[in-house]
Design a protein around this motif. Structure first.
Motif, PDB file in Angstrom:
ATOM      1  N   ILE A 124      -1.089   1.643  -1.028  1.00  0.00           N
ATOM      2  CA  ILE A 124      -0.155   2.001  -2.088  1.00  0.00           C
ATOM      3  C   ILE A 124      -0.168   3.518  -2.240  1.00  0.00           C
ATOM      4  N   VAL A 125       0.984   4.135  -2.010  1.00  0.00           N
ATOM      5  CA  VAL A 125       1.087   5.598  -1.991  1.00  0.00           C
ATOM      6  C   VAL A 125       2.003   6.055  -3.122  1.00  0.00           C
ATOM      7  N   ARG A 126       1.556   7.049  -3.838  1.00  0.00           N
ATOM      8  CA  ARG A 126       2.455   7.669  -4.802  1.00  0.00           C
ATOM      9  C   ARG A 126       3.254   8.759  -4.080  1.00  0.00           C
ATOM     10  N   HIS A 127       4.514   8.900  -4.444  1.00  0.00           N
ATOM     11  CA  HIS A 127       5.390   9.890  -3.804  1.00  0.00           C
ATOM     12  C   HIS A 127       4.819  11.303  -3.921  1.00  0.00           C
ATOM     13  N   GLY A 128       5.293  12.193  -3.064  1.00  0.00           N
ATOM     14  CA  GLY A 128       4.896  13.600  -3.110  1.00  0.00           C
ATOM     15  C   GLY A 128       5.490  14.328  -4.321  1.00  0.00           C
ATOM     16  N   GLU A 129       5.074  15.542  -4.459  1.00  0.00           N
ATOM     17  CA  GLU A 129       5.458  16.358  -5.620  1.00  0.00           C
ATOM     18  C   GLU A 129       6.957  16.667  -5.648  1.00  0.00           C
ATOM     19  N   THR A 130       7.523  16.686  -6.856  1.00  0.00           N
ATOM     20  CA  THR A 130       8.895  17.130  -7.084  1.00  0.00           C
ATOM     21  C   THR A 130       8.856  18.391  -7.945  1.00  0.00           C
ATOM     22  N   GLN A 131       9.974  19.090  -8.004  1.00  0.00           N
ATOM     23  CA  GLN A 131      10.023  20.265  -8.870  1.00  0.00           C
ATOM     24  C   GLN A 131       9.857  19.867 -10.331  1.00  0.00           C
TER      25      GLN A 131
ATOM     26  N   GLY B 105       5.450  18.612   2.299  1.00  0.00           N
ATOM     27  CA  GLY B 105       4.211  18.830   3.040  1.00  0.00           C
ATOM     28  C   GLY B 105       3.181  17.755   2.746  1.00  0.00           C
ATOM     29  N   GLN B 106       3.090  17.347   1.480  1.00  0.00           N
ATOM     30  CA  GLN B 106       2.162  16.283   1.108  1.00  0.00           C
ATOM     31  C   GLN B 106       2.531  14.969   1.808  1.00  0.00           C
ATOM     32  N   ALA B 107       3.840  14.675   1.865  1.00  0.00           N
ATOM     33  CA  ALA B 107       4.290  13.449   2.525  1.00  0.00           C
ATOM     34  C   ALA B 107       3.886  13.459   3.998  1.00  0.00           C
ATOM     35  N   TRP B 108       4.031  14.600   4.632  1.00  0.00           N
ATOM     36  CA  TRP B 108       3.618  14.731   6.033  1.00  0.00           C
ATOM     37  C   TRP B 108       2.118  14.475   6.175  1.00  0.00           C
ATOM     38  N   MET B 109       1.307  14.991   5.230  1.00  0.00           N
ATOM     39  CA  MET B 109      -0.145  14.798   5.284  1.00  0.00           C
ATOM     40  C   MET B 109      -0.519  13.331   5.081  1.00  0.00           C
ATOM     41  N   VAL B 110       0.198  12.630   4.193  1.00  0.00           N
ATOM     42  CA  VAL B 110      -0.062  11.195   4.026  1.00  0.00           C
ATOM     43  C   VAL B 110       0.246  10.464   5.331  1.00  0.00           C
ATOM     44  N   GLY B 111       1.347  10.841   5.964  1.00  0.00           N
ATOM     45  CA  GLY B 111       1.692  10.234   7.244  1.00  0.00           C
ATOM     46  C   GLY B 111       0.595  10.406   8.275  1.00  0.00           C
TER      47      GLY B 111
ATOM     48  N   SER C 229      14.798   8.645  -4.284  1.00  0.00           N
ATOM     49  CA  SER C 229      14.664   9.535  -3.125  1.00  0.00           C
ATOM     50  C   SER C 229      13.251  10.046  -2.912  1.00  0.00           C
ATOM     51  N   ARG C 230      12.559  10.396  -3.976  1.00  0.00           N
ATOM     52  CA  ARG C 230      11.221  10.975  -3.811  1.00  0.00           C
ATOM     53  C   ARG C 230      10.253   9.987  -3.163  1.00  0.00           C
ATOM     54  N   ALA C 231      10.440   8.691  -3.423  1.00  0.00           N
ATOM     55  CA  ALA C 231       9.606   7.670  -2.789  1.00  0.00           C
ATOM     56  C   ALA C 231      10.082   7.383  -1.371  1.00  0.00           C
ATOM     57  N   VAL C 232      11.396   7.292  -1.201  1.00  0.00           N
ATOM     58  CA  VAL C 232      11.954   6.994   0.125  1.00  0.00           C
ATOM     59  C   VAL C 232      11.542   8.061   1.136  1.00  0.00           C
ATOM     60  N   LYS C 233      11.673   9.326   0.767  1.00  0.00           N
ATOM     61  CA  LYS C 233      11.343  10.414   1.695  1.00  0.00           C
ATOM     62  C   LYS C 233       9.856  10.426   2.032  1.00  0.00           C
ATOM     63  N   THR C 234       9.019  10.086   1.065  1.00  0.00           N
ATOM     64  CA  THR C 234       7.576  10.001   1.335  1.00  0.00           C
ATOM     65  C   THR C 234       7.296   8.862   2.311  1.00  0.00           C
TER      66      THR C 234
ATOM     67  N   VAL D  81       0.221  -3.666   4.836  1.00  0.00           N
ATOM     68  CA  VAL D  81       1.391  -3.446   3.985  1.00  0.00           C
ATOM     69  C   VAL D  81       1.388  -2.013   3.468  1.00  0.00           C
ATOM     70  N   LEU D  82       2.552  -1.375   3.505  1.00  0.00           N
ATOM     71  CA  LEU D  82       2.731  -0.059   2.898  1.00  0.00           C
ATOM     72  C   LEU D  82       3.658  -0.194   1.696  1.00  0.00           C
ATOM     73  N   ILE D  83       3.237   0.381   0.574  1.00  0.00           N
ATOM     74  CA  ILE D  83       4.056   0.429  -0.632  1.00  0.00           C
ATOM     75  C   ILE D  83       4.080   1.871  -1.110  1.00  0.00           C
ATOM     76  N   VAL D  84       5.273   2.443  -1.307  1.00  0.00           N
ATOM     77  CA  VAL D  84       5.396   3.799  -1.840  1.00  0.00           C
ATOM     78  C   VAL D  84       6.153   3.718  -3.161  1.00  0.00           C
ATOM     79  N   SER D  85       5.527   4.209  -4.214  1.00  0.00           N
ATOM     80  CA  SER D  85       6.137   4.060  -5.530  1.00  0.00           C
ATOM     81  C   SER D  85       5.754   5.245  -6.420  1.00  0.00           C
ATOM     82  N   HIS D  86       5.636   4.980  -7.716  1.00  0.00           N
ATOM     83  CA  HIS D  86       5.481   6.015  -8.743  1.00  0.00           C
ATOM     84  C   HIS D  86       4.227   5.730  -9.568  1.00  0.00           C
ATOM     85  N   ALA D  87       3.709   6.754 -10.233  1.00  0.00           N
ATOM     86  CA  ALA D  87       2.434   6.619 -10.936  1.00  0.00           C
ATOM     87  C   ALA D  87       2.459   5.521 -11.986  1.00  0.00           C
ATOM     88  N   GLY D  88       3.525   5.488 -12.805  1.00  0.00           N
ATOM     89  CA  GLY D  88       3.592   4.489 -13.857  1.00  0.00           C
ATOM     90  C   GLY D  88       3.648   3.077 -13.308  1.00  0.00           C
ATOM     91  N   LEU D  89       4.483   2.873 -12.289  1.00  0.00           N
ATOM     92  CA  LEU D  89       4.611   1.552 -11.675  1.00  0.00           C
ATOM     93  C   LEU D  89       3.304   1.123 -11.030  1.00  0.00           C
TER      94      LEU D  89
END
Length: 226
Positions: free
Chosen positions: A7-14, A35-41, A58-63, A148-156
């Motif tokens: 379970i991965v949280r998305h990378g940083e946004t502005q 850059g963080q998304a690349w490092m998770v990869g 988008s922030r989750a999809v791109k990660t 299984v890979l899951i990419v989502s958000h901190a609250g979820l």
């Protein structure tokens, strides 16, 4: 046999950086987040990922897409159920903003927890059963990519783990569930025979270099001590 759920949280946004409440706003990764998304990869390039899900924001999809560059042929399933909590009229405001009334349009935590739990039962548990059935039949090929890979958000992620910990998932000794950081990795190991699991890693950012955002609207939007 064990299935690992990453379970991965998305990378940083502005917005993370500026302390702006995002909720379900469709914000993008900033340069640091890319850059963080690349490092998770890189960190998950040797994982045996057989199925991948992400929030449709988008922030989750791109990660997720950065991770799946290392796993050709694995399709990304974008799911609205994996979105962050809807925060209504708070979205777009600074995290320190105070209203003199109850925010309109805010998704109740109970509703968020229900959609997270229902999605897990409908998407993840059937996958785990398929892996068990394949193992019972001796289909070694079908077991090669079973994780299984899951990419989502901190609250979820927070409410999903809360729900799971009330049921069939425990926490390995020494693992502390606190804040879910940008581009962090959480791992649940699930026994296919019983469906029971344990959280063996939470919010691991040891793969990251450079700044990591620890305080932002996503983290603070729901309780993280689960």
């Amino acid at each position: 046999m064990v299935v690992r759920v990453y379970i991965v949280r998305h990378g940083e946004t502005q917005e993370n950086l500026d302390g702006v409440i995002q909720g379900q706003r469709d914000t993008a990764l900033n340069a640091n987040g890319e850059g963080q998304a690349w490092m998770v990869g890189e960190a998950l390039k040797d994982a045996n990922i057989g199925v991948a899900f992400s929030s449709d924001l988008s922030r989750a999809v791109k990660t997720a897409e950065a991770i799946l560059l290392h796993h050709p042929g694995i399709r990304l399933h974008k799911r609205v159920e994996l979105r962050e909590r809807g925060l209504g009229e708070l979205e777009g405001l600074h995290v320190g903003a105070k209203l003199d009334h109850t925010p309109a349009g805010m998704e109740p935590i109970t509703s968020m927890s229900a959609r997270a739990g229902a999605w897990w039962r409908e998407a993840v548990m059937p996958w785990i059963k398929v892996q068990w059935d394949a193992a019972e039949l001796g289909h070694e090929k079908s077991q090669a990519r079973r994780d299984v890979l899951i990419v989502s958000h901190a609250g979820l992620i927070g409410v999903l783990l809360q729900a799971l910990c009330k049921g069939t998932v425990g926490v390995e000794k020494g693992v502390r569930l606190t804040k879910c950081l940008n581009a962090s990795i959480t791992v649940i190991e699930i026994e296919t025979a019983s469906g029971k699991g344990k959280i063996t890693r939470f919010s691991d950012v040891s793969h990251l270099t450079g700044p990591v955002v620890e305080e932002n609207a996503d983290v603070d939007s729901t309780p993280q001590n689960v």
